[in-house]
Design a protein around this motif. Structure first.
Motif, PDB file in Angstrom:
ATOM      1  N   MET A  93      -6.531 -42.211 -70.080  1.00 31.97           N
ATOM      2  CA  MET A  93      -6.045 -41.658 -68.819  1.00 31.97           C
ATOM      3  C   MET A  93      -7.200 -41.204 -67.929  1.00 31.97           C
ATOM      4  O   MET A  93      -7.192 -41.405 -66.712  1.00 31.97           O
ATOM      5  CB  MET A  93      -5.085 -40.499 -69.079  1.00 31.97           C
ATOM      6  CG  MET A  93      -3.748 -40.923 -69.675  1.00 31.97           C
ATOM      7  SD  MET A  93      -2.785 -41.967 -68.551  1.00 31.97           S
ATOM      8  CE  MET A  93      -2.321 -40.773 -67.295  1.00 31.97           C
ATOM      9  N   ARG A 188      -0.164 -43.930 -67.002  1.00 32.77           N
ATOM     10  CA  ARG A 188       0.249 -43.446 -68.323  1.00 32.77           C
ATOM     11  C   ARG A 188       0.964 -44.548 -69.099  1.00 32.77           C
ATOM     12  O   ARG A 188       0.708 -44.745 -70.294  1.00 32.77           O
ATOM     13  CB  ARG A 188       1.159 -42.229 -68.175  1.00 32.77           C
ATOM     14  CG  ARG A 188       1.661 -41.680 -69.514  1.00 32.77           C
ATOM     15  CD  ARG A 188       2.510 -40.448 -69.306  1.00 32.77           C
ATOM     16  NE  ARG A 188       1.727 -39.377 -68.742  1.00 32.77           N
ATOM     17  CZ  ARG A 188       2.272 -38.336 -68.098  1.00 32.77           C
ATOM     18  NH1 ARG A 188       3.571 -38.267 -67.918  1.00 32.77           N
ATOM     19  NH2 ARG A 188       1.497 -37.378 -67.626  1.00 32.77           N
ATOM     20  N   GLU A 192      -0.576 -46.023 -72.619  1.00 32.48           N
ATOM     21  CA  GLU A 192       0.170 -46.008 -73.869  1.00 32.48           C
ATOM     22  C   GLU A 192       0.315 -47.424 -74.435  1.00 32.48           C
ATOM     23  O   GLU A 192       0.166 -47.638 -75.642  1.00 32.48           O
ATOM     24  CB  GLU A 192       1.554 -45.383 -73.648  1.00 32.48           C
ATOM     25  CG  GLU A 192       1.492 -43.884 -73.368  1.00 32.48           C
ATOM     26  CD  GLU A 192       2.855 -43.307 -73.032  1.00 32.48           C
ATOM     27  OE1 GLU A 192       3.787 -44.094 -72.738  1.00 32.48           O
ATOM     28  OE2 GLU A 192       2.994 -42.070 -73.077  1.00 32.48           O
ATOM     29  N   PHE A 222      -1.356 -34.868 -70.839  1.00 29.10           N
ATOM     30  CA  PHE A 222      -2.502 -35.501 -70.210  1.00 29.10           C
ATOM     31  C   PHE A 222      -2.945 -34.640 -69.048  1.00 29.10           C
ATOM     32  O   PHE A 222      -2.132 -34.245 -68.206  1.00 29.10           O
ATOM     33  CB  PHE A 222      -2.135 -36.898 -69.709  1.00 29.10           C
ATOM     34  CG  PHE A 222      -1.655 -37.805 -70.806  1.00 29.10           C
ATOM     35  CD1 PHE A 222      -2.554 -38.348 -71.700  1.00 29.10           C
ATOM     36  CD2 PHE A 222      -0.317 -38.097 -70.942  1.00 29.10           C
ATOM     37  CE1 PHE A 222      -2.126 -39.177 -72.711  1.00 29.10           C
ATOM     38  CE2 PHE A 222       0.123 -38.919 -71.952  1.00 29.10           C
ATOM     39  CZ  PHE A 222      -0.794 -39.463 -72.839  1.00 29.10           C
TER      40      PHE A 222
END
Length: 224
Positions: A93, A188, A192, A222
């Protein structure tokens, strides 16, 4: 009190200089000069040379600041909680947020266009930035592999693979002015997807996997 103030002033001056370098790289590319940096940062060229020594050292100092921010989640090793996924997601991130910054996009486009005119400067920028980022990530992955948290393999190749997976095609999208992953939600989701794909390719040893499955799960957060 007097011993603290000079250090604080030096930190502020370094931050102003780094900000000036980032702005000028986006505007002037490899043609950036120490005179221009001094004027933008509000200091003398002599001060810049006294603090950094050369233009290349100044650029390396700015890159170091970025690397420290990007890899801060990796500094303590895989951690006692064995949360490899959480650490790599946080790293991904941070990396994606940097790549999507408008000033970074503008700088990358300009430097790419000028690289053939300034081959030595371009190579130095790659060594100081990309190669050192890969090396830091490789050290972290090697530590995780030694502890059985990831499958044993070449950590440098694994680091390059992970960085490629995290970046995806966003550099190409930016280069051709095509919309890329600007939103936090989009970054995000991709982070992932990339990290989970990487972890499927480098699963932990059976015993470590069982221990991780028995450990209480924690919600991922995050901060970028």
């Amino acid at each position: 009190m007097s011993s603290v103030l000079p250090s604080f002033a030096a930190i502020q001056r370094r931050q102003r200089v780094h900000a000036a370098v980032r702005e000028l790289l986006a505007e002037q590319g490899f043609r950036i000069s120490m005179d221009a940096v001094a004027a933008r940062a509000g200091c003398s060229k002599q001060t810049l040379y006294a603090q950094f020594g050369s233009k290349q050292a100044l650029l390396r100092s700015m890159i170091d600041e970025h690397l420290d921010l990007t890899t801060v989640r990796l500094e303590d090793g895989p951690g006692t909680g064995n949360d490899v996924r959480g650490t790599l997601l946080a790293f991904a991130m941070e990396h994606l947020a940097h790549l999507c910054d408008p000033s970074v996009v503008a700088t990358s486009q300009l430097l790419t266009a000028e690289a053939h005119q300034f081959p030595e400067e371009a190579k130095a920028l790659y060594r100081d930035g990309c190669e050192r980022l890969t090396e830091r990530l490789a050290r972290w992955l090697a530590s995780a592999m030694e502890r059985g948290l990831l499958k044993q393999d070449d950590p440098h190749l694994a680091a390059e693979l992970l960085l490629s997976m995290i970046t995806g095609l966003d550099f190409e999208r930016q280069r051709f002015a095509v919309p890329h992953r600007r939103s936090l939600a989009a970054r995000r989701r991709w982070a992932e997807f990339a990290v989970d794909g990487f972890l499927r390719a480098f699963p932990p040893a059976i015993g470590m996997a069982a221990a991780a499955a028995d450990a209480p799960s924690k919600p991922q957060e995050f901060q970028i």
